[in-house]
Design a protein around this motif. Structure first.
Motif, PDB file in Angstrom:
ATOM      1  N   VAL A   1      52.990 -42.082  33.853  1.00  0.00           N
ATOM      2  CA  VAL A   1      52.761 -43.433  34.393  1.00  0.00           C
ATOM      3  C   VAL A   1      53.702 -44.410  33.679  1.00  0.00           C
ATOM      4  N   GLN A   2      54.270 -45.363  34.423  1.00  0.00           N
ATOM      5  CA  GLN A   2      55.197 -46.334  33.835  1.00  0.00           C
ATOM      6  C   GLN A   2      54.486 -47.195  32.783  1.00  0.00           C
ATOM      7  N   PRO A   3      55.006 -47.273  31.543  1.00  0.00           N
ATOM      8  CA  PRO A   3      54.359 -48.073  30.497  1.00  0.00           C
ATOM      9  C   PRO A   3      54.141 -49.538  30.891  1.00  0.00           C
ATOM     10  N   ALA A   4      55.107 -50.134  31.594  1.00  0.00           N
ATOM     11  CA  ALA A   4      54.960 -51.550  31.994  1.00  0.00           C
ATOM     12  C   ALA A   4      53.776 -51.718  32.938  1.00  0.00           C
TER      13      ALA A   4
ATOM     14  N   ARG B   1      57.417 -40.186  35.407  1.00  0.00           N
ATOM     15  CA  ARG B   1      57.526 -39.232  36.520  1.00  0.00           C
ATOM     16  C   ARG B   1      57.261 -39.982  37.816  1.00  0.00           C
ATOM     17  N   ALA B   2      58.153 -39.811  38.773  1.00  0.00           N
ATOM     18  CA  ALA B   2      57.994 -40.510  40.056  1.00  0.00           C
ATOM     19  C   ALA B   2      56.737 -40.027  40.775  1.00  0.00           C
ATOM     20  N   ASP B   3      56.335 -38.774  40.492  1.00  0.00           N
ATOM     21  CA  ASP B   3      55.175 -38.211  41.194  1.00  0.00           C
ATOM     22  C   ASP B   3      53.915 -38.226  40.315  1.00  0.00           C
ATOM     23  N   ALA B   4      53.844 -39.186  39.372  1.00  0.00           N
ATOM     24  CA  ALA B   4      52.684 -39.243  38.469  1.00  0.00           C
ATOM     25  C   ALA B   4      51.382 -39.371  39.268  1.00  0.00           C
TER      26      ALA B   4
END
Length: 687
Positions: free
Chosen positions: A496-499, A590-593
């Motif tokens: 998952v993106q931290p932001a 990951r784009a597919d998180a």
């Protein structure tokens, strides 16, 4: 009579508010009494010089009756609105009497109490620093619905009034005078009444500014382009602060601006309608329940053992002059307690004392003689604590309470270092100590009731809020807050993106993003706590849950990214610049998180609420109030929710269990509801 009517030979009427109970509040008794008082004054209008409105209580007026307000629902809202409009009508008649009406404010006037004062032509307040004035309704999820928004906007202008209204600021008399919400200060009760009478004589027929012909709100001029650009930007600026989870400031802004563009009586109607929207909403119910009823119960000694005489600390010895020890010394000295601050070197102790005359820095245990309380605040290391505690105990008074400020180490284990474990207790302060109002009191297996009562009294003595919990690793606050941080790091590991994690956390109402907090407490400390837990109790490692978080922490620490104090962690800390998320974290992305924003939010909030339920099940927590108050004031759990257990209540227990089961099926067993929670949900029993 709840309002005494007294008329003297100079034609001055004194109305003295004296409701039954310890304080004057806006309830049915007040409504009837004020109605009668206004009618009495109107009947003799032509024969009198003016009116002084004051109080027979220590406070002037406490505000709305929250017992009544929590009972307002969408079904009985029209009745509540009618009651409110009638009370506002009474104040309107008072200010349009045609004779001077002066508020002689002898004590705190908050909320509805200050709204009464605002309806008077002149306000004189006793110059006493214990007195607070203002409209704090926003802090309980409400707006000032008794004319407060309408009159403050007309008195000061929209821009100066909004911070006072939206932040619910409470001002001391000197500040209230500077802000322009009172007109004069009095040196004594006699002077207060004398000034009120003098003003009446000098101003025989005053008119409120907003009732004068041609009046406009000071900073709202029709057709002024600057005004419209400001008002267009205001909602966006506010949304950035509230993230849309606090309806009160938004409704205050709407009532203030819309009210400023219409006549006074229409503005009162607008304000009343927004008030009813808020009072029937769930957020106000959450906030009133926790920040009024539960907080007051705690302050009144709800968690203090009965049958133990009240006590005061006269001399406290603080061991360790680091940030925590220095903070504890500062707040104790500020409360008038004699403080000895001890460290390994006199230089370190002197640095911690920071020139405060109430603090004696030392490197010698001998200076702890005469202390009736010792608070150890050294590093989170059991060997070090075991070394400093017995030496301090030997130097202090024989019956001194010995406390540790540990945030995670069990108190019962640390108590083995002292001669008398019945006198040993945990006093867990939060950083920064001067600002954080909570202290978590931890009772060890052998801690006596007398020791607990004395510790509780000390926390109140220094002006903090005590919650009481039983012993366990991490107690309640550190243990529960730890789940928030590790859940976030776990999501980083999942890609998952931290932001997204940080922004969703703040949007949900959490005080600080979990990755920023991780840096603050240091990544190494989190790993140390894990290692200590595993070393002490393999079974106890279950608290850590099935987190892939620790692999991420280990990798970052191995690369020298230990947290904020080390100059780098999840964030970069450029010198003189603003911190930003480390771009290197992209390697985990990951784009597919496949974790939706809603799932991110629910994982962060649910994990803390579920851990709170476990703490309640295990007897670590002693009350629901301690859980809710502790979660908001201790670790910044979303205040709009009223705390971790109230979050479950307002979500709906059955709905919460269903959603938690989904999270458990999707992300891990740590989200599985406990049997007790399922039972509660089945019975429809709230916390």
């Amino acid at each position: 009579m709840a309002i005494h009517f007294e008329r003297d030979d100079e034609g001055i009427v004194t109305l003295t508010m004296d409701m039954s109970g310890s304080a004057n509040v806006m309830n049915a008794e007040y409504h009837q009494a004020m109605g009668e008082a206004v009618a009495q004054v109107e009947a003799v209008r032509d024969e009198i010089a003016g009116v002084v409105l004051t109080s027979a209580k220590k406070t002037f007026f406490a505000g709305g009756d929250l017992n009544l307000l929590v009972q307002v629902t969408p079904e009985n809202a029209p009745e509540a609105l009618g009651f409110l409009e009638d009370m506002k009508g009474q104040l309107r008649r008072l200010e349009k009497l045609g004779k001077p009406v002066v508020a002689a404010i002898n004590g705190s006037a908050l909320g509805g109490g200050f709204e009464i004062a605002l309806a008077c032509h002149h306000r004189v307040v006793l110059d006493d620093d214990r007195i607070k004035l203002g409209l704090p309704e926003a802090t309980l999820g409400l707006l000032p619905g008794g004319g407060g928004v309408t009159r403050m906007v007309r008195l000061l202008g929209v821009q100066p009034a909004l911070p006072l209204l939206m932040e619910g600021k409470q001002l001391r008399p000197q500040r209230a005078l500077q802000a322009g919400i009172v007109h004069a200060l009095a040196s004594s009760r006699e002077d207060l009444i004398a000034q009120a009478r003098a003003w009446i004589k000098a101003n025989p027929s005053p008119v409120q500014p907003w009732d004068q012909p041609g009046y406009t709100v000071p900073d709202v001029k029709f057709g002024d382009p600057n005004v419209y650009s400001l008002l267009a930007a205001a909602p966006a600026v506010l949304r950035k602060k509230t993230h849309g989870v606090y309806p009160a400031p938004e409704k205050i802004l709407a009532a203030a601006v819309e009210g400023a563009l219409v006549d006074f009586d229409t503005a009162l109607k607008i304000e009343g309608r927004y008030f009813v929207e808020l009072v029937t909403g769930q957020v106000a119910k959450n906030m009133i329940g926790t920040f009024w009823f539960q907080l007051n119960e705690i302050g009144a000694g709800g968690s203090r053992p009965s049958g133990v005489d009240a006590s005061k600390v006269t001399k406290v010895g603080v061991l360790g002059a680091g940030m925590m020890g220095a903070g504890i010394a500062e707040v104790s000295a500020k409360a008038g307690i004699e403080v000895v601050l001890k460290d390994v070197t006199l230089e370190a102790a002197t640095r911690g004392a920071a020139g405060n005359p109430g603090i004696t820095p030392t490197d010698s245990d001998d200076d702890l003689a005469g202390c009736d309380l010792i608070i150890e605040a050294v590093f989170e290391n059991r060997e070090l604590k075991n070394k400093v505690l017995p030496a301090a105990e030997a130097a202090a008074l024989p019956d001194a309470v010995i406390a540790s400020n540990t945030s995670t180490l069990p108190i019962t284990g640390l108590a083995g270092a002292v001669k008398d474990p019945t006198k040993f207790i945990g006093l867990h302060f939060f950083s920064p100590v001067p600002k954080m109002r909570l202290v978590e009191i931890i009772v060890g297996e052998q801690t006596s009731d007398e020791t607990l009562a004395r510790a509780f009294d000390y926390v109140l003595q220094i002006g903090k809020t005590p919650i009481v919990v039983n012993d366990s690793r991490g107690f309640y606050t550190s243990r529960t807050f730890g789940t928030y941080v590790t859940e976030a790091v776990s999501m980083v590991a999942e890609g998952v993106q931290p932001a997204l994690i940080e922004n969703v956390a703040k949007r949900s109402g959490m005080a600080v993003g979990p990755l920023a907090v991780s840096d603050e407490v240091t990544l190494t400390l989190q790993l140390k706590i894990r290692d200590q837990t595993l070393a002490d109790d393999a079974a106890g490692a279950g608290i850590l849950g099935d987190h892939p978080a620790f692999k991420v922490l280990e990798e970052l620490v191995a690369e020298g990214r230990t947290g904020k104090s080390g100059g780098a962690g999840f964030y970069e800390y450029p010198e003189g610049g603003k911190k930003y998320l480390w771009p290197g974290l992209a390697r985990y992305g990951r784009a597919d998180a496949g974790v939706t924003e809603q799932d991110v939010e629910d994982r962060l909030l649910f994990i803390q609420s579920l851990e709170t339920v476990r703490c309640l099940d295990e007897g670590v927590l002693r009350s629901v109030g301690d859980a809710n108050v502790g979660s908001v004031f201790g670790f910044g759990f979303a205040p709009w929710s009223g705390g971790t257990l109230q979050f479950i209540n307002s979500y709906g227990l059955s709905e919460f269990v269903e959603r938690a089961d989904y999270l458990a099926d999707t992300y891990g067993e740590r989200f599985r509801p406990t049997a007790s929670l399922r039972e509660r949900a089945a019975k429809g029993e709230k916390f």
